[in-house]
Write a protein that holds these residues in place. Structure first.
Motif, PDB file in Angstrom:
ATOM      1  N   LEU A  53     -73.459  13.101  55.223  1.00  0.00           N
ATOM      2  CA  LEU A  53     -74.608  13.343  56.103  1.00  0.00           C
ATOM      3  C   LEU A  53     -75.908  12.895  55.443  1.00  0.00           C
ATOM      4  CD1 LEU A  53     -73.547  16.758  57.645  1.00  0.00           C
ATOM      5  CD2 LEU A  53     -73.447  14.504  58.711  1.00  0.00           C
ATOM      6  N   ARG A  54     -75.972  13.003  54.113  1.00  0.00           N
ATOM      7  CA  ARG A  54     -77.141  12.493  53.382  1.00  0.00           C
ATOM      8  C   ARG A  54     -77.195  10.965  53.495  1.00  0.00           C
ATOM      9  NH1 ARG A  54     -76.077  14.184  48.150  1.00  0.00           N
ATOM     10  NH2 ARG A  54     -76.884  16.238  48.690  1.00  0.00           N
ATOM     11  N   GLU A  55     -76.032  10.302  53.272  1.00  0.00           N
ATOM     12  CA  GLU A  55     -75.992   8.836  53.311  1.00  0.00           C
ATOM     13  C   GLU A  55     -76.219   8.291  54.718  1.00  0.00           C
ATOM     14  OE1 GLU A  55     -72.719   8.381  49.693  1.00  0.00           O
ATOM     15  OE2 GLU A  55     -72.148   7.816  51.719  1.00  0.00           O
ATOM     16  N   GLU A  56     -75.564   8.885  55.713  1.00  0.00           N
ATOM     17  CA  GLU A  56     -75.611   8.349  57.077  1.00  0.00           C
ATOM     18  C   GLU A  56     -76.871   8.728  57.838  1.00  0.00           C
ATOM     19  OE1 GLU A  56     -72.170   9.273  59.418  1.00  0.00           O
ATOM     20  OE2 GLU A  56     -70.836   8.103  58.135  1.00  0.00           O
ATOM     21  N   LEU A  57     -77.425   9.917  57.556  1.00  0.00           N
ATOM     22  CA  LEU A  57     -78.518  10.433  58.381  1.00  0.00           C
ATOM     23  C   LEU A  57     -79.765  10.835  57.602  1.00  0.00           C
ATOM     24  CD1 LEU A  57     -76.350  12.735  60.679  1.00  0.00           C
ATOM     25  CD2 LEU A  57     -76.990  10.354  61.075  1.00  0.00           C
ATOM     26  N   GLY A  58     -79.684  10.857  56.265  1.00  0.00           N
ATOM     27  CA  GLY A  58     -80.837  11.207  55.453  1.00  0.00           C
ATOM     28  C   GLY A  58     -81.219  12.673  55.521  1.00  0.00           C
ATOM     29  N   ILE A  59     -80.227  13.550  55.734  1.00  0.00           N
ATOM     30  CA  ILE A  59     -80.510  14.982  55.846  1.00  0.00           C
ATOM     31  C   ILE A  59     -79.735  15.775  54.804  1.00  0.00           C
ATOM     32  CG2 ILE A  59     -81.113  14.938  58.293  1.00  0.00           C
ATOM     33  CD1 ILE A  59     -78.247  15.884  58.937  1.00  0.00           C
ATOM     34  N   GLU A  60     -80.252  16.957  54.502  1.00  0.00           N
ATOM     35  CA  GLU A  60     -79.554  17.904  53.639  1.00  0.00           C
ATOM     36  C   GLU A  60     -78.983  19.003  54.528  1.00  0.00           C
ATOM     37  OE1 GLU A  60     -78.925  17.460  50.437  1.00  0.00           O
ATOM     38  OE2 GLU A  60     -80.061  15.585  50.536  1.00  0.00           O
ATOM     39  N   ALA A  84     -72.160  23.044  60.278  1.00  0.00           N
ATOM     40  CA  ALA A  84     -73.122  22.859  59.188  1.00  0.00           C
ATOM     41  C   ALA A  84     -74.524  23.145  59.710  1.00  0.00           C
ATOM     42  CB  ALA A  84     -73.047  21.433  58.644  1.00  0.00           C
ATOM     43  N   ARG A  85     -75.330  23.683  58.827  1.00  0.00           N
ATOM     44  CA  ARG A  85     -76.717  23.993  59.180  1.00  0.00           C
ATOM     45  C   ARG A  85     -77.626  22.920  58.568  1.00  0.00           C
ATOM     46  NH1 ARG A  85     -77.348  29.375  59.084  1.00  0.00           N
ATOM     47  NH2 ARG A  85     -76.371  29.466  57.049  1.00  0.00           N
ATOM     48  N   LEU A  86     -78.589  22.452  59.342  1.00  0.00           N
ATOM     49  CA  LEU A  86     -79.593  21.526  58.843  1.00  0.00           C
ATOM     50  C   LEU A  86     -80.540  22.292  57.930  1.00  0.00           C
ATOM     51  CD1 LEU A  86     -80.955  18.717  58.927  1.00  0.00           C
ATOM     52  CD2 LEU A  86     -82.291  19.565  60.875  1.00  0.00           C
ATOM     53  N   LEU A  87     -80.664  21.845  56.684  1.00  0.00           N
ATOM     54  CA  LEU A  87     -81.551  22.494  55.725  1.00  0.00           C
ATOM     55  C   LEU A  87     -82.873  21.750  55.577  1.00  0.00           C
ATOM     56  CD1 LEU A  87     -79.095  23.345  52.807  1.00  0.00           C
ATOM     57  CD2 LEU A  87     -79.918  24.865  54.633  1.00  0.00           C
ATOM     58  N   ASP A  88     -82.803  20.412  55.537  1.00  0.00           N
ATOM     59  CA  ASP A  88     -84.009  19.640  55.269  1.00  0.00           C
ATOM     60  C   ASP A  88     -83.851  18.228  55.815  1.00  0.00           C
ATOM     61  OD1 ASP A  88     -86.631  19.429  54.101  1.00  0.00           O
ATOM     62  OD2 ASP A  88     -85.743  18.183  52.539  1.00  0.00           O
ATOM     63  N   PRO A  93     -80.654   7.460  62.066  1.00  0.00           N
ATOM     64  CA  PRO A  93     -79.410   6.678  62.009  1.00  0.00           C
ATOM     65  C   PRO A  93     -79.491   5.590  60.939  1.00  0.00           C
ATOM     66  CG  PRO A  93     -80.702   6.030  63.927  1.00  0.00           C
ATOM     67  CD  PRO A  93     -81.450   7.155  63.259  1.00  0.00           C
ATOM     68  N   LEU A  94     -79.044   5.914  59.715  1.00  0.00           N
ATOM     69  CA  LEU A  94     -79.156   4.990  58.584  1.00  0.00           C
ATOM     70  C   LEU A  94     -77.941   4.093  58.433  1.00  0.00           C
ATOM     71  CD1 LEU A  94     -80.588   7.516  55.960  1.00  0.00           C
ATOM     72  CD2 LEU A  94     -81.870   5.912  57.401  1.00  0.00           C
ATOM     73  N   GLN A  95     -76.733   4.617  58.692  1.00  0.00           N
ATOM     74  CA  GLN A  95     -75.489   3.863  58.502  1.00  0.00           C
ATOM     75  C   GLN A  95     -74.552   4.135  59.665  1.00  0.00           C
ATOM     76  OE1 GLN A  95     -73.329   4.724  54.936  1.00  0.00           O
ATOM     77  NE2 GLN A  95     -74.984   4.175  53.580  1.00  0.00           N
ATOM     78  N   ASP A  96     -73.990   3.080  60.236  1.00  0.00           N
ATOM     79  CA  ASP A  96     -72.910   3.173  61.227  1.00  0.00           C
ATOM     80  C   ASP A  96     -73.306   3.806  62.558  1.00  0.00           C
ATOM     81  OD1 ASP A  96     -71.149   1.990  59.409  1.00  0.00           O
ATOM     82  OD2 ASP A  96     -70.612   3.933  58.558  1.00  0.00           O
TER      83      ASP A  96
END
Length: 140
Positions: A53-60, A84-88, A93-96
């Motif tokens: 989720l960090r790689e594909e969407l840039g979120i923690e 999963a809960r969005l933390l930060d 849409p960074l990948q795929d």
């Protein structure tokens, strides 16, 4: 034969579920999914989900619980979904993927989900609806 696990995240934020539209590969482009990816050797499913989720969407995110069931994707690949809960971060849409949408429980049918994601999406929306009904501030 050992199957490779693909983890998908039912990412919740403010009573909504994150949906991601595939841009690749061509046979999946334009269809929607719960974002995620393959578990790498030595990685737990939860670690893989956070990384993907960090790689594909840039979120923690914080993985919460596994959604019951597993769904075959193709020979050798099986899908496991986690809430999963969005933390930060603000998902991008960074990948795929080429588009993201936040969906309320009543909007689950607003996008053309990949067939293998449908059971997990249905359960994720059921969980989200139950959280939303349990009172203000209860939904992640």
């Amino acid at each position: 034969m050992n199957e490779t696990v693909v983890v998908a995240g039912a990412v919740y934020d403010r009573g909504r579920l994150l949906a991601a539209r595939r841009s690749a590969p061509p046979e999946l482009a334009g269809r929607w999914e719960l974002p995620g990816g393959k578990v790498e050797p030595g990685e737990s499913p939860q670690q893989a989900l956070v990384r993907e989720l960090r790689e594909e969407l840039g979120i923690e995110t914080e993985p919460l619980e596994r959604i019951a069931g597993e769904w075959p994707l193709k020979p050798g690949l099986v899908l496991h979904a986690w809430t999963a809960r969005l933390l930060d971060g603000e998902p991008r849409p960074l990948q795929d993927h080429d588009e993201l949408r936040w969906l309320a429980p009543e909007e689950a049918d607003a996008v053309d989900w990949l067939p293998q994601d449908l059971p997990a999406v249905a359960e994720a929306m059921r969980i989200l609806g139950a959280l939303s009904r349990s009172g203000p501030g209860a939904a992640p």
